[in-house]
Design a protein around this motif. Structure first.
Motif, PDB file in Angstrom:
ATOM      1  N   SER A 190     -21.858 -22.919  -5.426  1.00 40.78           N
ATOM      2  CA  SER A 190     -21.996 -24.188  -4.704  1.00 40.78           C
ATOM      3  C   SER A 190     -20.670 -24.514  -4.040  1.00 40.78           C
ATOM      4  O   SER A 190     -19.622 -24.415  -4.675  1.00 40.78           O
ATOM      5  CB  SER A 190     -22.348 -25.322  -5.659  1.00 40.78           C
ATOM      6  N   GLU A 196     -23.508 -21.659   1.466  1.00 42.64           N
ATOM      7  CA  GLU A 196     -24.118 -22.947   1.863  1.00 42.64           C
ATOM      8  C   GLU A 196     -24.825 -22.797   3.211  1.00 42.64           C
ATOM      9  O   GLU A 196     -25.951 -23.262   3.389  1.00 42.64           O
ATOM     10  CB  GLU A 196     -23.053 -24.056   1.957  1.00 42.64           C
ATOM     11  N   GLY A 199     -27.881 -20.707   2.894  1.00 45.03           N
ATOM     12  CA  GLY A 199     -28.874 -21.518   2.177  1.00 45.03           C
ATOM     13  C   GLY A 199     -29.553 -22.513   3.119  1.00 45.03           C
ATOM     14  O   GLY A 199     -30.790 -22.629   3.103  1.00 45.03           O
ATOM     15  N   ARG A 200     -28.774 -23.185   3.943  1.00 44.18           N
ATOM     16  CA  ARG A 200     -29.359 -24.172   4.877  1.00 44.18           C
ATOM     17  C   ARG A 200     -30.397 -23.515   5.780  1.00 44.18           C
ATOM     18  O   ARG A 200     -31.446 -24.086   6.064  1.00 44.18           O
ATOM     19  CB  ARG A 200     -28.254 -24.830   5.720  1.00 44.18           C
ATOM     20  N   LYS A 204     -32.569 -23.564   1.167  1.00 46.94           N
ATOM     21  CA  LYS A 204     -32.228 -23.275  -0.227  1.00 46.94           C
ATOM     22  C   LYS A 204     -30.783 -23.684  -0.513  1.00 46.94           C
ATOM     23  O   LYS A 204     -29.976 -23.861   0.408  1.00 46.94           O
ATOM     24  CB  LYS A 204     -32.377 -21.763  -0.489  1.00 46.94           C
ATOM     25  N   SER A 205     -30.440 -23.803  -1.795  1.00 41.06           N
ATOM     26  CA  SER A 205     -29.061 -24.152  -2.158  1.00 41.06           C
ATOM     27  C   SER A 205     -28.200 -22.889  -2.201  1.00 41.06           C
ATOM     28  O   SER A 205     -28.723 -21.759  -2.257  1.00 41.06           O
ATOM     29  CB  SER A 205     -29.033 -24.826  -3.536  1.00 41.06           C
ATOM     30  N   GLN A 208     -28.988 -20.818  -5.200  1.00 45.49           N
ATOM     31  CA  GLN A 208     -30.206 -20.008  -5.032  1.00 45.49           C
ATOM     32  C   GLN A 208     -29.921 -18.763  -4.191  1.00 45.49           C
ATOM     33  O   GLN A 208     -30.462 -17.695  -4.455  1.00 45.49           O
ATOM     34  CB  GLN A 208     -31.319 -20.845  -4.387  1.00 45.49           C
ATOM     35  N   ARG A 230     -32.291 -28.362 -12.641  1.00 41.93           N
ATOM     36  CA  ARG A 230     -31.758 -27.094 -12.123  1.00 41.93           C
ATOM     37  C   ARG A 230     -32.489 -25.878 -12.673  1.00 41.93           C
ATOM     38  O   ARG A 230     -32.380 -24.786 -12.117  1.00 41.93           O
ATOM     39  CB  ARG A 230     -30.267 -26.984 -12.420  1.00 41.93           C
ATOM     40  N   GLU A 233     -34.769 -25.098  -9.925  1.00 44.50           N
ATOM     41  CA  GLU A 233     -34.004 -24.598  -8.762  1.00 44.50           C
ATOM     42  C   GLU A 233     -33.627 -23.122  -8.972  1.00 44.50           C
ATOM     43  O   GLU A 233     -33.812 -22.288  -8.079  1.00 44.50           O
ATOM     44  CB  GLU A 233     -32.746 -25.457  -8.592  1.00 44.50           C
TER      45      GLU A 233
END
Ligand SMILES: NC(=O)c1ccc[n+]([C@@H]2O[C@H](COP(=O)([O-])OP(=O)(O)OC[C@H]3O[C@@H](n4cnc5c(N)ncnc54)[C@H](OP(=O)(O)O)[C@@H]3O)[C@@H](O)[C@H]2O)c1
Length: 270
Positions: A190, A196, A199-200, A204-205, A208, A230, A233
């Motif tokens: 993270s 990031e 993920g966007r 997704k994070s 992930q 979580r 997730e």
């Protein structure tokens, strides 16, 4: 349920890590995880939570579907003590058998053949269904596989910031599954700009994406979380795929000092 197969053994691709989970929280998280769909729970003698892990597994009502891993303390690898320690583990877990029993860390003071011999005997007697190792280097994997062909996995640190290609290749060579611990780099996935952004693009994070990056290479992941939200997730990583370009971009995040878990007793890493 996605699995990685090794020597006929089907290890669910996403498991729950439980290091630091204690008491009622641990019982609740294990039970919840199984409700959500997890079928693989990772514990260890050193974590001091086998009792709670076993209770959570039993409370789920789905014991027969779940792979429960525990790991032998490195100070208890001499055969007689090993057997005693596994009997103690089984008492704490209060399960019919351990599904997957691992050497937690190599211990150069105990001959590997003695340790593996004792583990094979426990397997034959039904106290554990499968055996494997953890924190084994390529050289140690070579030594272990010269002793027995029955090892199904090597559990090692693995995430986008640490390149484990050499160990992965050795696992493949010996038909063993590679299980990634610290797969979200202890939460550091993270906030990483590349993870990031990718993920966007997929909704997704970053965590992930980190997990997907590993499972897409056929690696088993055992992320730990203390938060119920979580659990979902970290399990929800099978409805998207990373492109080859994205995989390569993540691969480039590996760095020299990317290793998180390193103790005085660690072997000489590859
Ligand atoms: N064989 C070995 O020697 C060895 C060594 C280390 C670990 N392990 C095993 O591997 C498991 C996992 O490794 P680990 O515990 O070192 O590290 P990890 O799973 O990579 O990271 C756990 C940390 O990341 C956070 N986290 C989890 N999911 C997240 C998400 N979706 N977004 C943001 N943060 C998230 C957690 O915080 P929250 O609790 O706040 O969610 C926790 O602080 C362990 O629990 C243990 O079972 C084995």
């Amino acid at each position: 349920m996605q699995v990685v197969e090794a020597k006929g053994f089907r290890l669910p691709t996403v498991g729950l890590g439980t290091w630091t989970l204690r008491g009622r929280d641990c019982v609740r998280l294990v039970e919840q995880a199984i409700r959500i769909g997890y079928r693989h729970i990772d514990s260890a003698q050193m974590y001091g939570n086998e009792r709670e892990v076993g209770e959570g597994v039993r409370a789920s009502g789905l014991r027969s579907e779940v792979v429960v891993t525990t790991k032998i303390e490195p100070s208890r690898l001499a055969p007689r003590d090993l057997v005693r320690s596994v009997e103690e583990s089984l008492q704490r877990l209060a399960l019919d058998a351990i599904d997957l029993l691992l050497i937690h860390w190599p211990n150069p003071r105990v001959p590997l053949a003695d340790t593996l011999g004792a583990m094979l005997k426990l397997k034959r007697e039904g106290l554990t269904r499968q055996i494997g190792v953890s924190n084994f280097t390529v050289a140690l994997l070579e030594a272990a596989n010269a002793i027995t062909p029955e090892l199904v996995c090597n559990q090692v640190e693995c995430h986008p910031f640490l390149n484990q290609d050499k160990v992965m290749a050795a696992c493949r060579r010996y038909g063993m599954a590679m299980v990634a611990y610290s797969p979200v780099a202890r939460g550091n996935a993270s906030g990483d700009a590349v993870l990031e952004r990718i993920g966007r693009a997929h909704g997704k994070s970053a965590a992930q994406v980190s997990l997907r990056y590993l499972v897409q290479q056929g690696i088993v992941v055992i992320p730990r979380t203390s938060r119920v939200e979580r659990l979902k997730e970290n399990f929800d990583i099978f409805d998207f795929a990373l492109s080859e370009a994205e995989m390569n971009e993540i691969r480039a995040l590996a760095r020299r000092n990317g290793r998180i878990v390193d103790w005085t007793w660690s072997p000489e890493w590859d």
